[in-house]
Design a protein around this motif. Structure first.
Motif, mmCIF file in Angstrom:
data_model
loop_
_atom_site.group_PDB
_atom_site.id
_atom_site.type_symbol
_atom_site.label_atom_id
_atom_site.label_comp_id
_atom_site.label_asym_id
_atom_site.label_seq_id
_atom_site.Cartn_x
_atom_site.Cartn_y
_atom_site.Cartn_z
ATOM 1 N N LEU A 1 -10.034 -18.613 -28.318
ATOM 2 C CA LEU A 1 -9.533 -17.559 -29.204
ATOM 3 C C LEU A 1 -9.449 -18.046 -30.648
ATOM 4 C CD1 LEU A 1 -6.687 -16.053 -26.969
ATOM 5 C CD2 LEU A 1 -8.958 -15.085 -27.409
ATOM 6 N N LYS A 2 -8.985 -19.270 -30.827
ATOM 7 C CA LYS A 2 -8.880 -19.826 -32.181
ATOM 8 C C LYS A 2 -10.256 -19.928 -32.840
ATOM 9 C CE LYS A 2 -4.701 -22.634 -31.489
ATOM 10 N NZ LYS A 2 -4.161 -24.029 -31.403
ATOM 11 N N ALA A 3 -11.249 -20.306 -32.047
ATOM 12 C CA ALA A 3 -12.601 -20.486 -32.592
ATOM 13 C C ALA A 3 -13.194 -19.174 -33.095
ATOM 14 C CB ALA A 3 -13.506 -21.099 -31.530
ATOM 15 N N ARG A 4 -12.684 -18.052 -32.574
ATOM 16 C CA ARG A 4 -13.224 -16.742 -32.977
ATOM 17 C C ARG A 4 -12.222 -15.949 -33.828
ATOM 18 N NH1 ARG A 4 -17.660 -14.857 -29.439
ATOM 19 N NH2 ARG A 4 -18.261 -16.602 -28.096
ATOM 20 N N ASN A 5 -11.227 -16.650 -34.336
ATOM 21 C CA ASN A 5 -10.221 -16.015 -35.195
ATOM 22 C C ASN A 5 -9.494 -14.876 -34.476
ATOM 23 O OD1 ASN A 5 -8.781 -15.851 -37.634
ATOM 24 N ND2 ASN A 5 -10.089 -14.186 -38.389
ATOM 25 N N LEU A 6 -9.250 -15.079 -33.180
ATOM 26 C CA LEU A 6 -8.551 -14.061 -32.388
ATOM 27 C C LEU A 6 -7.153 -14.521 -31.949
ATOM 28 C CD1 LEU A 6 -11.488 -12.905 -30.063
ATOM 29 C CD2 LEU A 6 -10.486 -11.631 -31.978
ATOM 30 N N ALA A 7 -6.743 -15.683 -32.411
ATOM 31 C CA ALA A 7 -5.438 -16.201 -32.020
ATOM 32 C C ALA A 7 -4.328 -15.277 -32.494
ATOM 33 C CB ALA A 7 -5.229 -17.601 -32.606
ATOM 34 N N GLY A 8 -3.458 -14.881 -31.583
ATOM 35 C CA GLY A 8 -2.364 -13.980 -31.914
ATOM 36 C C GLY A 8 -2.723 -12.510 -31.825
ATOM 37 N N LYS A 9 -4.001 -12.216 -31.675
ATOM 38 C CA LYS A 9 -4.453 -10.824 -31.593
ATOM 39 C C LYS A 9 -4.710 -10.387 -30.148
ATOM 40 C CE LYS A 9 -6.808 -11.412 -36.038
ATOM 41 N NZ LYS A 9 -8.129 -11.380 -36.735
ATOM 42 N N VAL A 10 -4.772 -11.371 -29.248
ATOM 43 C CA VAL A 10 -5.117 -11.117 -27.850
ATOM 44 C C VAL A 10 -3.989 -11.626 -26.959
ATOM 45 C CG1 VAL A 10 -6.745 -11.688 -26.003
ATOM 46 C CG2 VAL A 10 -7.582 -11.282 -28.330
ATOM 47 N N TYR A 11 -3.592 -10.819 -25.996
ATOM 48 C CA TYR A 11 -2.547 -11.230 -25.056
ATOM 49 C C TYR A 11 -3.006 -12.455 -24.269
ATOM 50 C CZ TYR A 11 0.566 -11.120 -20.979
ATOM 51 O OH TYR A 11 1.454 -11.452 -19.987
ATOM 52 N N LEU A 12 -2.087 -13.422 -24.095
ATOM 53 C CA LEU A 12 -2.399 -14.639 -23.349
ATOM 54 C C LEU A 12 -1.157 -15.093 -22.589
ATOM 55 C CD1 LEU A 12 -4.283 -16.999 -22.606
ATOM 56 C CD2 LEU A 12 -3.604 -18.109 -24.744
ATOM 57 N N SER A 13 -1.283 -15.195 -21.274
ATOM 58 C CA SER A 13 -0.147 -15.599 -20.435
ATOM 59 C C SER A 13 -0.329 -17.008 -19.898
ATOM 60 C CB SER A 13 0.013 -14.620 -19.264
ATOM 61 O OG SER A 13 -1.121 -14.696 -18.391
ATOM 62 N N GLY A 14 0.733 -17.529 -19.311
ATOM 63 C CA GLY A 14 0.688 -18.856 -18.697
ATOM 64 C C GLY A 14 1.824 -19.037 -17.714
ATOM 65 N N LEU A 15 1.941 -20.248 -17.224
ATOM 66 C CA LEU A 15 2.983 -20.592 -16.251
ATOM 67 C C LEU A 15 3.354 -22.059 -16.417
ATOM 68 C CD1 LEU A 15 4.663 -20.270 -13.588
ATOM 69 C CD2 LEU A 15 2.540 -20.733 -12.330
ATOM 70 N N ASP A 16 4.634 -22.349 -16.430
ATOM 71 C CA ASP A 16 5.243 -23.692 -16.441
ATOM 72 C C ASP A 16 5.985 -24.011 -17.732
ATOM 73 O OD1 ASP A 16 4.624 -24.395 -13.859
ATOM 74 O OD2 ASP A 16 2.744 -25.402 -14.411
ATOM 75 N N ALA A 17 5.778 -23.226 -18.802
ATOM 76 C CA ALA A 17 6.466 -23.476 -20.074
ATOM 77 C C ALA A 17 6.297 -24.928 -20.517
ATOM 78 C CB ALA A 17 7.951 -23.111 -19.966
ATOM 79 N N ASP A 18 5.067 -25.421 -20.417
ATOM 80 C CA ASP A 18 4.772 -26.772 -20.903
ATOM 81 C C ASP A 18 4.988 -26.829 -22.421
ATOM 82 O OD1 ASP A 18 4.104 -28.001 -18.525
ATOM 83 O OD2 ASP A 18 1.993 -27.445 -18.640
ATOM 84 N N PRO A 19 5.416 -27.975 -22.944
ATOM 85 C CA PRO A 19 5.656 -28.088 -24.390
ATOM 86 C C PRO A 19 4.492 -27.639 -25.254
ATOM 87 C CG PRO A 19 6.625 -29.961 -23.279
ATOM 88 C CD PRO A 19 5.872 -29.183 -22.234
ATOM 89 N N SER A 20 3.263 -27.953 -24.853
ATOM 90 C CA SER A 20 2.095 -27.549 -25.646
ATOM 91 C C SER A 20 1.980 -26.029 -25.719
ATOM 92 C CB SER A 20 0.814 -28.140 -25.049
ATOM 93 O OG SER A 20 0.824 -29.546 -25.141
ATOM 94 N N SER A 21 2.276 -25.358 -24.608
ATOM 95 C CA SER A 21 2.224 -23.902 -24.602
ATOM 96 C C SER A 21 3.406 -23.298 -25.347
ATOM 97 C CB SER A 21 2.173 -23.379 -23.163
ATOM 98 O OG SER A 21 0.857 -23.457 -22.650
ATOM 99 N N LEU A 22 4.544 -23.965 -25.319
ATOM 100 C CA LEU A 22 5.688 -23.485 -26.096
ATOM 101 C C LEU A 22 5.365 -23.523 -27.586
ATOM 102 C CD1 LEU A 22 8.678 -25.160 -24.193
ATOM 103 C CD2 LEU A 22 7.800 -22.825 -23.970
ATOM 104 N N GLN A 23 4.619 -24.531 -28.014
ATOM 105 C CA GLN A 23 4.156 -24.586 -29.401
ATOM 106 C C GLN A 23 3.267 -23.392 -29.717
ATOM 107 O OE1 GLN A 23 2.196 -28.374 -29.764
ATOM 108 N NE2 GLN A 23 4.089 -29.549 -29.725
ATOM 109 N N LEU A 24 2.366 -23.068 -28.786
ATOM 110 C CA LEU A 24 1.473 -21.920 -28.992
ATOM 111 C C LEU A 24 2.256 -20.612 -29.036
ATOM 112 C CD1 LEU A 24 -1.568 -22.809 -26.685
ATOM 113 C CD2 LEU A 24 -1.404 -23.035 -29.174
#
Length: 347
Positions: free
Chosen positions: A234-257
């Protein structure tokens, strides 16, 4: 009149002593049981927190833990459990590497008279005595409904976990229920990702974006590792923050995102409840008692098993500070790690 010979007197006394000793040992085991723990892997950082919760509860209950790590190798895990069983534990907590192959492990434990508590990942080919797992159906529901809330008539890609993993299968069923069967949305990608591989998730996301000319409303992604791969695309196509993205585990790296607005949400599992409940169940079974924990029946393929469902909830920008300061276990993450040194508004 029968006469008791000295030999018979000796044998009778020896048998009485053996019976008394056996009873004493059984009582000692019940009071201070030994719990074998066969873990799947140490790769994800969460497992260290699971074990820490188990150890705290074991100490509180007077139990001893013997822990082995299989490094995601089912052959190694089978060998390790064989070694653990040779030490005559009073119960076994098992996080299987392979849900199907683990049936042989469960059967071996039962043949040795050792009850088995499944942990996090189920066993499909033998019946566990008890099971403690996150509420995976709710995980899938939270992830899928989050996508609908953002785009009720959206176009989505479903990035599911490993096909041989019962966790991935349960989450997948909720995606199907909430999204695939919804006539108001369009699902353009619906695949499992072997090994929950972030690199494969990245490749899949790039292909989806190319095929859809970047017109995608959300990637419903089953865990944080894969979400990191999708985020890169998403970042490579300038879509970061414009597209819904889910996850699981609340890892620190994902918390940063999430703080940056790149990832929309993750799902957190109460690891303290997870670890402590497993040890409570194992100790109860070792003492020939019924675990005094809330349960429901879950059938993974070998019959209904009493199961404790561990609570989960969504972590988003709205509750991120609260999660960091009060929800996450000590040592999981700090506000500075998530927001950057001195940039946090968390109190």
């Amino acid at each position: 009149m029968r006469h008791t010979t000295p030999l018979l007197k000796f044998l009778s006394a020896a048998m009485l002593m053996a019976a008394t000793l056996s009873s004493s040992l059984a009582h000692a085991d019940a009071k201070n049981p030994v719990i074998a723990v066969a873990m799947k892997t140490q790769v994800q950082r969460r497992w260290a927190f699971d074990i820490a919760a188990m150890k705290r509860e074991a100490a509180a209950l007077g139990a001893k833990l013997i822990v082995q790590w299989a490094n995601d190798n089912p052959v190694l895990q089978a060998s390790q459990v064989e070694n653990l069983l040779s030490q005559q534990p009073d119960a076994l907590i098992l996080v299987p590497v392979d849900s199907q192959a683990a049936g042989r492990i469960v059967n071996s434990a039962h043949q040795a008279g050792v009850p088995v508590v499944g942990y996090d990942i189920g066993v499909t080919t033998a019946k566990l005595d008890y099971f403690v797992m996150r509420n995976n159906a709710l995980v899938g529901e939270l992830q899928a409904k989050g996508a609908l809330e953002k785009s009720p008539h959206g176009t989505f890609a479903l990035m599911k976990g490993d096909p041989g993993n019962d966790v991935a299968q349960t989450i997948s069923k909720q995606y199907d229920k909430v999204l695939v069967q919804d006539k108001d949305v369009k699902v353009v990608f619906d695949q499992f990702v072997r090994g929950w591989d972030p690199k494969l998730a990245l490749s899949n996301a790039e292909n989806v974006l190319s095929a859809q000319n970047d017109k995608i409303d959300g990637f419903v992604t089953s865990n944080d590792g894969m979400a990191l791969g999708v985020a890169q695309a998403l970042k490579a196509r300038n879509l970061a923050g414009k597209v819904y993205l889910s996850g699981l585990d609340a890892d620190p790296s994902s918390l940063q995102l999430i703080a940056q607005g790149v990832q929309t949400m993750s799902v957190w599992t109460d690891l303290n409840d997870h670890g402590t409940s497993a040890v409570k169940a194992a100790v109860a079974l070792a003492r020939k008692e019924k675990p005094a924990i809330s349960t429901t029946d879950v059938n993974l393929g070998a019959g209904a098993v009493p199961t404790h469902l561990v609570n989960v909830y969504a972590v988003t920008q709205a509750n991120l500070c609260k999660f960091i300061t009060t929800g996450a276990p000590k040592g999981w993450v700090t506000a500075d790690e998530v927001y950057g040194a001195g940039k946090s508004q968390c109190k």
